[in-house]
Design a protein around this motif. Structure first.
Motif, PDB file in Angstrom:
ATOM      1  N   ALA A   1     -50.278  40.688   2.103  1.00  0.00           N
ATOM      2  CA  ALA A   1     -49.618  41.497   0.683  1.00  0.00           C
ATOM      3  C   ALA A   1     -49.257  40.291  -0.188  1.00  0.00           C
ATOM      4  O   ALA A   1     -49.253  40.415  -1.362  1.00  0.00           O
ATOM      5  CB  ALA A   1     -48.445  42.383   0.912  1.00  0.00           C
TER       6      ALA A   1
ATOM      7  N   ALA B   1     -49.421  41.350   7.840  1.00  0.00           N
ATOM      8  CA  ALA B   1     -49.576  42.226   6.813  1.00  0.00           C
ATOM      9  C   ALA B   1     -48.927  41.709   5.356  1.00  0.00           C
ATOM     10  O   ALA B   1     -49.489  41.998   4.494  1.00  0.00           O
ATOM     11  CB  ALA B   1     -49.266  43.764   7.074  1.00  0.00           C
ATOM     12  N   GLY B   2     -47.541  41.284   5.779  1.00  0.00           N
ATOM     13  CA  GLY B   2     -46.594  40.653   4.857  1.00  0.00           C
ATOM     14  C   GLY B   2     -47.713  39.460   4.150  1.00  0.00           C
ATOM     15  O   GLY B   2     -47.480  39.324   2.872  1.00  0.00           O
ATOM     16  N   SER B   3     -48.102  38.507   4.965  1.00  0.00           N
ATOM     17  CA  SER B   3     -48.829  37.352   4.422  1.00  0.00           C
ATOM     18  C   SER B   3     -50.081  37.702   3.563  1.00  0.00           C
ATOM     19  O   SER B   3     -50.111  37.309   2.383  1.00  0.00           O
ATOM     20  CB  SER B   3     -49.360  36.728   5.601  1.00  0.00           C
TER      21      SER B   3
ATOM     22  N   LEU C   1     -52.464  39.052  -1.932  1.00  0.00           N
ATOM     23  CA  LEU C   1     -52.857  39.741  -2.916  1.00  0.00           C
ATOM     24  C   LEU C   1     -51.982  39.963  -4.370  1.00  0.00           C
ATOM     25  O   LEU C   1     -52.504  39.853  -5.356  1.00  0.00           O
ATOM     26  CB  LEU C   1     -52.943  41.322  -2.583  1.00  0.00           C
ATOM     27  N   TRP C   2     -50.638  39.686  -3.926  1.00  0.00           N
ATOM     28  CA  TRP C   2     -49.564  39.492  -4.977  1.00  0.00           C
ATOM     29  C   TRP C   2     -49.972  38.303  -5.866  1.00  0.00           C
ATOM     30  O   TRP C   2     -49.747  38.376  -7.103  1.00  0.00           O
ATOM     31  CB  TRP C   2     -48.328  39.878  -4.664  1.00  0.00           C
TER      32      TRP C   2
ATOM     33  N   HIS D   1     -53.003  38.741  -8.131  1.00  0.00           N
ATOM     34  CA  HIS D   1     -52.606  39.430  -9.040  1.00  0.00           C
ATOM     35  C   HIS D   1     -51.792  38.795 -10.364  1.00  0.00           C
ATOM     36  O   HIS D   1     -52.074  38.863 -11.344  1.00  0.00           O
ATOM     37  CB  HIS D   1     -51.757  40.665  -8.864  1.00  0.00           C
TER      38      HIS D   1
ATOM     39  N   ALA E   1     -58.384  46.767  -1.786  1.00  0.00           N
ATOM     40  CA  ALA E   1     -57.717  45.575  -2.028  1.00  0.00           C
ATOM     41  C   ALA E   1     -57.932  45.390  -3.824  1.00  0.00           C
ATOM     42  O   ALA E   1     -56.868  44.896  -4.149  1.00  0.00           O
ATOM     43  CB  ALA E   1     -57.798  44.318  -1.325  1.00  0.00           C
TER      44      ALA E   1
END
Length: 554
Positions: free
Chosen positions: A15, A11-13, A18-19, A22, A188
């Motif tokens: 995220a 999940a951290g990877s 996605l960041w 962005h 997402a």
């Protein structure tokens, strides 16, 4: 416990991925957003140019949603027809595939140099564009690091029973895979991130190629859902035509591809044995084929959409904002343009108030007083809506030019609203008192007041022109009007006292009323100057801090 930690690592990877996406999108928007918007506007002559413009702009922005927001604003303003807008969206869909193609190769080794370069540009850059490009480099580096981490985490993750059950459903039911991926992409807000994740799963063998292709179709469908939902709250249903047309294109394409998946999948795997590359190629091929299918049919398709979704026929409430699109907030420059356009409606309302004051004063019509006061309520509501729309932005996250423009818009709307308050509370109050007491100004005095109101209307138009063009020469001319009104007030004051000294008691009250009107009209003019001329002159370094001479004079 190990399974839980593995879930958290994955999940951290995701995220981080996605960041990174962005950061790339926002960095490009800040660095080149207005330029890309102008490029897009200049290339809308025909469908092929529109398709190429959508592809090029989205290849840089890596966000078909951002491109869609730009083109939706053009369509809402009537600058382009629906067919050209749909052609742009077909190009935008192809443009989003290019970074996926790039990252399908093994480029993880360049992640640390990209982050290092980005930090240096961001911390050491003196220009706003240099810092924004540094943000882009950092985002690309984070995306590559996240993809590498996903691959490392997936090895122990493959044996988790709950994942095996989920992947078994996906592998055996392509429609489930499509819906799952569409929902994930909708959450997402990034098809690029989801497809990169699918590539990581496919490269490790976590999902078979057949299921990976179905997941790609779902990502393409999911990215078209958000624009439809975000446009649903607009005042004009016709604003939904473009995003809805793009969604229909995707639905038809996904249906055809899903039906042919049993034939397409084995052929593509034979041509490209690398699973990650096969996913990227399928993503690009899907959007290219979709563009080839729909480009020739855009004219009849757009006419069909226009029949399905007709223009709004009822007149909207003038106090309700028309252009403050919540979705446009993803692109600050586009949101500022929308707010500026809404601010022009406030200027139109103020001009209507000036005409209403002139009619009430000239013709003695009390119904005009009530109508004009209601227009001030429209000004108040529009000003409140614009402030609420703009004040959600973080100044530290915006480019200097965008921060300056935001302040200019707020200064303009605040002063226009204050000018309306002067008209509603003070000037209309004087006119109402004049009518109740049966007071009449002299023919010369009445003509002077009507002439000043007409002059304010011209100054208001100049104020709007300065606000839109930021022309320093026109700003100086508008600022000079403040001194002109000051001279008019001084002359009227002197004439008033001369009448009093002459003992003209019968004209004292009407003379005082005449002077009060001039003073309040001068206040309206001062707000017009402060709304547009002063911000431009201050930016040019031509605005003095005080009119009072500083220093001791011997």
């Amino acid at each position: 416990m190990d399974t839980t930690l593995t879930f958290i690592d994955l999940a951290g990877s995701i995220a981080l991925l996605l960041w990174g996406v962005h950061m790339v999108q926002t960095g490009i928007q800040r660095a080149f957003g207005p330029d890309l918007r102008r490029l897009l506007a200049a290339a809308l002559g025909n469908r092929l140019k529109a398709f190429a413009a959508g592809l090029g702009v989205t290849a840089v922005l890596q966000s078909s949603t951002a491109t869609g927001l730009m083109i939706s604003s053009f369509a809402a303003a009537g600058f382009i027809d629906l067919a050209s807008g749909l052609a742009v969206m077909l190009g935008a869909n192809v443009g989003t595939t290019l970074i996926v193609q790039l990252l399908s190769f093994d480029v993880t080794r360049i992640a640390p140099p990209l982050v290092l370069l980005g930090v240096l540009m961001f911390r050491r850059g003196t220009l706003a564009r240099t810092r924004d490009l540094g943000r882009v480099a950092i985002g690309l580096g984070l995306m590559l690091i996240a993809l590498g981490q996903v691959l490392q985490v997936l090895t122990p993750f493959e044996d988790v029973p709950s994942l095996r059950i989920l992947l078994g459903m996906i592998a055996t039911a392509p429609i489930v895979a499509l819906l799952f991926s569409a929902a994930l992409t909708w959450l997402a807000h990034s098809s690029v991130a989801v497809i990169l994740l699918v590539m990581s799963f496919a490269s490790r063998g976590v999902v078979p190629p057949h299921a990976a292709f179905a997941l790609v179709l779902g990502a393409n469908l999911g990215t078209a859902i958000n624009p439809v939902l975000e446009s649903a709250g607009g005042n004009d249903p016709a604003a939904k035509r473009l995003p809805l047309g793009n969604l229909i294109n995707r639905l038809v394409g996904c249906g055809l591809a899903l039906a042919a998946l049993d034939w397409i999948g084995p052929v593509l795997v034979t041509i490209e044995p690398d699973s990650a590359r096969a996913v990227a190629d399928f993503h690009t091929a899907f959007n290219l084929v979709l563009a080839l299918l729909f480009l020739p049919a855009l004219e009849p398709f757009s006419r069909l959409l226009q029949r399905w979704i007709p223009n709004r026929v009822d007149a909207p409430d003038p106090s309700q904002p028309l252009y403050l699109d919540p979705a446009a907030r993803e692109i600050p420059s586009l949101a500022l343009a929308s707010a500026a356009r809404e601010a022009l409606r406030m200027a139109d309302a103020l001009e209507a108030m000036l005409h209403g004051v002139a009619d009430a004063f000239d013709k003695g019509d009390r119904t005009k007083i009530a109508e004009t006061k209601r227009i001030d309520d429209t000004l108040d509501r529009l000003n409140t809506a614009i402030k609420a729309y703009l004040t959600v932005f973080d100044p530290d996250a915006m480019a200097n030019a965008d921060n300056r423009r935001l302040l200019e818009i707020l200064t303009f709307t605040t002063n226009i609203e204050h000018a309306g308050d002067v008209l509603e509370r003070d000037i209309l109050g004087i006119v109402n008192r004049q009518l109740k007491r049966g007071l009449k100004l002299s023919t010369v005095g009445k003509a002077e007041i009507l002439g000043l109101i007409d002059r304010l209307c011209r100054n208001l138009r100049s104020c709007v022109a300065v606000f839109m063009t930021e022309d320093a020469g026109m700003a100086r001319l508008l600022a000079d009007e403040k001194e002109a009104f000051r001279d008019i007030e001084a002359a009227a004051t002197q004439a008033h006292f001369m009448r009093l000294r002459a003992g003209a008691a019968l004209t004292a009250e009407t003379s005082s009323l005449h002077l009060d009107l001039i003073r309040d009209l001068k206040r309206v003019n001062a707000h017009l100057v402060a709304a547009a001329a002063y911000p431009v002159l201050k930016e040019q370094g031509e605005l003095l801090p005080s009119r009072v001479r500083s220093g001791n004079q011997d």
